[in-house]
Motif scaffolding. Structure first.
Motif, short mmCIF file in Angstrom:
data_model
loop_
_atom_site.label_atom_id
_atom_site.label_comp_id
_atom_site.label_asym_id
_atom_site.label_seq_id
_atom_site.Cartn_x
_atom_site.Cartn_y
_atom_site.Cartn_z
N GLY A 1 5.14 12.84 -3.21
CA GLY A 1 3.96 13.07 -2.39
C GLY A 1 3.70 12.09 -1.25
N LYS A 2 2.64 12.24 -0.81
CA LYS A 2 2.41 11.29 0.47
C LYS A 2 1.41 10.20 0.20
CE LYS A 2 4.31 12.43 3.90
NZ LYS A 2 3.97 13.48 4.93
N THR A 3 1.81 8.86 0.65
CA THR A 3 0.98 7.89 -0.09
C THR A 3 0.04 7.40 1.00
OG1 THR A 3 2.60 6.30 0.69
CG2 THR A 3 2.62 6.85 -1.62
N VAL A 4 -1.05 6.69 0.62
CA VAL A 4 -2.17 6.25 1.70
C VAL A 4 -1.28 5.22 2.83
CG1 VAL A 4 -4.20 4.75 2.00
CG2 VAL A 4 -4.12 6.54 0.32
N THR A 5 -1.74 5.51 3.81
CA THR A 5 -1.38 4.29 4.91
C THR A 5 -2.70 3.94 5.37
OG1 THR A 5 -0.48 4.10 7.00
CG2 THR A 5 -0.81 6.44 6.67
N THR A 6 -2.66 2.91 6.07
CA THR A 6 -4.06 2.54 6.92
C THR A 6 -3.97 3.47 8.08
OG1 THR A 6 -2.87 0.81 8.37
CG2 THR A 6 -3.94 0.13 6.28
N GLU A 7 -5.08 3.54 8.73
CA GLU A 7 -5.15 4.77 9.91
C GLU A 7 -3.85 4.31 11.03
OE1 GLU A 7 -9.09 5.40 11.66
OE2 GLU A 7 -8.21 5.95 13.37
N PRO B 1 -8.33 2.84 1.48
CA PRO B 1 -9.22 2.79 0.08
C PRO B 1 -8.42 2.33 -0.88
CG PRO B 1 -8.21 5.00 0.84
CD PRO B 1 -7.97 4.07 1.79
N THR B 2 -7.19 2.27 -0.81
CA THR B 2 -6.21 1.84 -2.08
C THR B 2 -6.66 0.38 -2.33
OG1 THR B 2 -4.43 2.81 -0.78
CG2 THR B 2 -3.87 1.30 -2.37
N ARG B 3 -6.49 0.26 -3.76
CA ARG B 3 -6.73 -1.15 -4.43
C ARG B 3 -5.48 -1.73 -4.90
NH1 ARG B 3 -10.11 -0.90 -1.56
NH2 ARG B 3 -12.30 -0.20 -1.65
N ASN B 4 -5.84 -3.12 -4.71
CA ASN B 4 -4.89 -4.11 -5.69
C ASN B 4 -4.64 -3.97 -7.01
OD1 ASN B 4 -3.31 -6.32 -6.36
ND2 ASN B 4 -3.46 -7.35 -4.25
N PRO B 5 -3.79 -3.71 -7.51
CA PRO B 5 -3.72 -3.57 -9.19
C PRO B 5 -3.85 -4.88 -9.72
CG PRO B 5 -1.39 -3.33 -8.51
CD PRO B 5 -2.27 -3.24 -7.13
N TRP B 6 -3.32 -6.03 -8.94
CA TRP B 6 -3.77 -7.28 -9.88
C TRP B 6 -5.36 -7.76 -9.81
CZ3 TRP B 6 0.30 -9.79 -12.02
CH2 TRP B 6 1.58 -9.06 -11.86
N ASN B 7 -5.96 -7.19 -8.83
CA ASN B 7 -7.50 -7.50 -8.83
C ASN B 7 -8.14 -6.78 -7.60
OD1 ASN B 7 -9.88 -8.54 -7.90
ND2 ASN B 7 -9.39 -10.85 -8.72
N PRO C 1 -4.97 -4.76 -1.02
CA PRO C 1 -3.57 -4.63 -1.47
C PRO C 1 -2.68 -4.61 -0.29
CG PRO C 1 -4.64 -2.56 -0.71
CD PRO C 1 -5.74 -3.76 -0.64
N GLY C 2 -3.15 -5.23 0.75
CA GLY C 2 -2.11 -5.37 2.00
C GLY C 2 -2.15 -3.97 2.75
N GLY C 3 -1.59 -3.96 3.78
CA GLY C 3 -1.20 -2.84 4.58
C GLY C 3 -0.16 -3.09 5.62
N SER C 4 0.19 -1.96 6.15
CA SER C 4 -0.29 -0.63 6.50
C SER C 4 0.29 0.26 5.38
CB SER C 4 0.11 -0.12 7.59
OG SER C 4 1.25 -0.02 7.97
N SER C 5 1.41 -0.19 4.69
CA SER C 5 1.99 0.74 3.65
C SER C 5 1.23 0.36 2.20
CB SER C 5 3.51 0.53 3.50
OG SER C 5 3.94 0.35 4.69
N SER C 6 -0.07 0.60 2.31
CA SER C 6 -0.91 0.30 1.00
C SER C 6 -0.32 1.21 -0.26
CB SER C 6 -2.30 0.35 1.29
OG SER C 6 -2.59 0.08 2.70
N GLY C 7 -0.69 2.36 -0.06
CA GLY C 7 -0.23 3.32 -1.11
C GLY C 7 1.20 3.10 -1.76
N SER C 8 2.19 3.03 -0.75
CA SER C 8 3.59 2.99 -1.41
C SER C 8 3.66 1.58 -1.89
CB SER C 8 4.46 3.11 -0.11
OG SER C 8 4.63 4.22 0.37
N ALA C 9 3.11 0.38 -1.77
CA ALA C 9 3.12 -0.83 -2.37
C ALA C 9 2.69 -0.66 -3.55
CB ALA C 9 2.69 -2.01 -1.72
N VAL C 10 1.28 -0.40 -3.75
CA VAL C 10 0.71 -0.43 -4.91
C VAL C 10 1.15 0.83 -6.03
CG1 VAL C 10 -1.72 0.51 -6.07
CG2 VAL C 10 -1.37 -1.17 -3.82
N GLY C 11 1.47 1.88 -5.54
CA GLY C 11 2.00 2.88 -6.67
C GLY C 11 3.24 2.35 -7.14
#
Lengths: 452, 452
Positions: free
Chosen positions: B121-127, B135-141, B146-156
């Protein structure tokens, strides 16, 4: 009998190698020729007889002691005064550089010396290789521009003052003066010859090239000068073939694509008619000739070229121009000021236009060995306030394709006309072989009248 | 027992190839994992269960009928929503692209499919892959970015929602979120992976990269995605080695140059101390470690990076931004407006600064296999209005050197820390082999707490 100063590069190298003439004898013949025509033609910025003769003497000594040091052993070369020459003033014909004596050779000059060539002296360039008119005169008619920016190198070659010379092309500064003066001008692929140690105009465009009287000589010069140089960020790592062998080997007629769009809209009637006649002769001799339909917009590319050149020139001169604006001539000043006023987004869009044009041209050229156009819009204009119109060269300089101009005849007014051939990037073997075939088929060699 | 969703790329590919698990079973495990964490982490722009399961089913069918179609047969990959995916919406998380369904895959996506991978599927990027917070959240806290711009790919990846994912880096958008989330982030050499079919930020900087949990997986992904593509003007023609073999083969400890200048001036005390400790561990295990003295000014390069990025982004968005300025978020808008106000000479000077930096770095790195720095200035900041500071990545993105970030421990606040390794251009074999050695030596694998 042929005078030594009339020898081509290939002939001079052979005569010297086979000891039928010494480098000093050749140098003396060229110097006396140079002295005879200089008052009329104004070819030189620096011609140091002693330095040149002593280099020729050293060349003879080495030949006698150790044999030829390279394929150009003893061959004199005129060098445009933007190439750094170790221990010899390099001015770019600008007050900014006056008195500058480089401590090293440009890589291309060093490579020529390694191939055995002898540097004769420094030839007139327009100021900073831009468009301010030079003192140099066209040997075919002194009322007409000799072209620029490599004015001295082109005219000196036509006038038999040296068998080969160096130029550089950012818009049309090699092939245009070559055509205006009736000699062979070669601009290889961007990245083929290192620009290290050459005063820049615009980094993404500047391409070094040569003037010779034959295609064979152009191949010899290119073989000596081409090669990777880590000091030039754009220098290609591709291997360098023996271009002389390519010229020798071609037997079959080339597949020629004639680009009429854009070029025929701009060229005058005589140039169009002459080009059509030349194409007919090539076709009758067996060349497969077809019209090239291009999706590409040359006018847009010319606009992009102007943006790239002015902006990069403004960046090159930023500090000097801020400190000494009055030491710049009107044309180069206009170039710099145009560049300073350009927004970065325009520059980046110009880069995009170039990339698209290059991709389109790479596709269009696939069906051919070479593309053919007239070399110039008109023969050398009767106007000493300009160096002429580079618009037939700029597209190829911008996209980095290798090009060569061959003399193809004379206009009714007795001025040289030429054809321009282009090949795909790094296909100089194809370009030179096809050019040699055209040269042989056309059988045109132009010798200007003696200046008086 | 390991759940299927915990498998690495190498493990998943092997399990599927050897029929110990089917692609559908793996897909189902990942989907139920994804559904469980999605409300907390906000990883997805588009996760179409049916489409993904049907692709997995097709993968099983092909495996049974014809055997594995490539080294990644059946392996699911999360794709940042700036990569074109044929028939699946690609939004770049911008209203400008909303509803856009590409008719073709990005070259990199097509190559992954050819290697057997299944797009999950397609993961969240910053605009537009710029700095507006996602909107993505850091799973550690969840209070930390979570950082960006590849936020969804890193967190997932950190959350075990897929074994590999795709990102892109124009400043620090792969390695920074990789480090903030405790996973492996790889940005290969500029030119190694085609960018064709990926929404651009800035052409001369954009570099595609991957998130994985191991260096071995990074090598597998790179092998599948690397290669020449004439559709991308910057795509390298260099041959693509088997990077997986490079990772397997390295036995001897690498020569590591530690770059303290600039990085230690910016890093906080904990990061400096942690990096020194990590370097000590590597040295004690046999690595030859030395400090790198650089003539180069990283601060100047950061300024150049800013000019290159903003100007190119302004050129990319010129027309859309003129037509729909209100459809741009504040950060990307600031980037575009900064670019629009930049003079072209500044852009060209930024290009020069980059060329000089690259040459200096190429020289500096010669004495080493890899250079080592901390991955980030601090662990993920407690600030959801930012995606963090990319300044430790931008120099390497700007000069195009390949880099990798490895998790190296946790901060006192329980957030991941990492080390960043860099190698010379197109030396990914050296980079990956050295990274594998460091990974084995450090023995750090980070698993975030379960979201709640």
């Amino acid at each position: 009998m042929t005078e030594p100063y009339e020898l081509t590069v290939a002939q001079a190298a052979r005569e010297i190698r086979e000891r039928r003439i010494s480098a000093v004898e050749l140098a003396e013949s060229l110097l006396s020729r140079a002295d005879a025509v200089e008052p009329h033609l104004r070819i030189w910025v620096t011609l140091d007889h002693e330095r040149f003769l002593s280099a020729a003497k050293e060349s003879d000594r080495v030949l006698n002691e150790r044999g030829p040091q390279g394929p150009l052993h003893g061959v004199p070369v005129g060098v445009k005064d933007i190439y750094y020459t170790e221990g010899q003033e390099t001015t770019a014909c600008s007050p900014i550089y006056a008195g500058f004596v480089p401590s090293y050779d440009a890589t291309s000059v060093a490579m020529l010396r390694q191939a055995g060539a002898v540097i004769m002296g420094k030839t007139v360039t327009t100021e900073f290789a831009c468009g301010d008119p030079p003192p140099t005169r066209n040997p075919w008619n002194a009322a007409h521009t000799p072209g620029g920016s490599s004015s001295g190198s082109a005219v000196g070659l036509a006038a038999r003052v040296f068998p080969a010379s160096l130029g550089s092309q950012t818009a049309g500064s090699v092939l245009r003066p070559a055509s205006y003066n009736g000699v062979v001008g070669l601009k290889p692929t961007f990245g083929r010859i290192s620009r290290y140690g050459v005063v820049p105009v615009a980094w993404s465009l500047d391409t070094l090239g040569t003037f010779t009287r034959t295609v064979e000589d152009a191949a010899l010069m290119l073989t000596a000068m081409a090669g990777h140089d880590p000091q030039d960020f754009s220098s290609s790592k591709l291997p360098v073939p023996d271009f002389g062998a390519a010229v020798d080997s071609q037997q079959s007629p080339p597949r020629i694509g004639v680009v009429r769009k854009f070029f025929y809209e701009r060229a005058d009637e005589e140039v169009k008619k002459h080009t059509e006649g030349t194409v007919d002769r090539l076709a009758r001799a067996g060349a497969a000739v077809d019209d090239v339909k291009l999706p590409t917009d040359f006018e847009t590319l010319l606009a992009a070229h102007r943006v790239l050149m002015t902006v990069e020139a403004a960046a090159v001169h930023e500090q000097d121009f801020a400190a000494r604006p009055d030491d710049y001539g009107p044309n180069v000043r206009g170039v710099i000021e145009a560049g300073m006023l350009t927004p970065a987004v325009s520059y980046v869009q110009a880069q995009r236009i170039r990339r698209r044009f290059r991709r389109d041209m790479e596709e269009a050229i696939q069906a051919f060995d070479i593309l053919l156009t007239p070399s110039t819009v008109t023969p050398a204009p009767r106007d000493l306030t300009t160096t002429g119109d580079p618009s037939f060269q700029s597209p190829w300089t911008t996209c980095g394709f290798p090009t060569i101009s061959l003399p193809s005849g004379l206009s009714e007014s007795g001025l040289p006309l030429g054809i321009q051939l282009a090949a795909a990037p790094f296909q100089e073997e194809t370009l030179l072989a096809a050019a040699r075939w055209c040269e042989r088929t056309l059988g045109v060699a132009l010798v200007p009248p003696e200046p008086a």
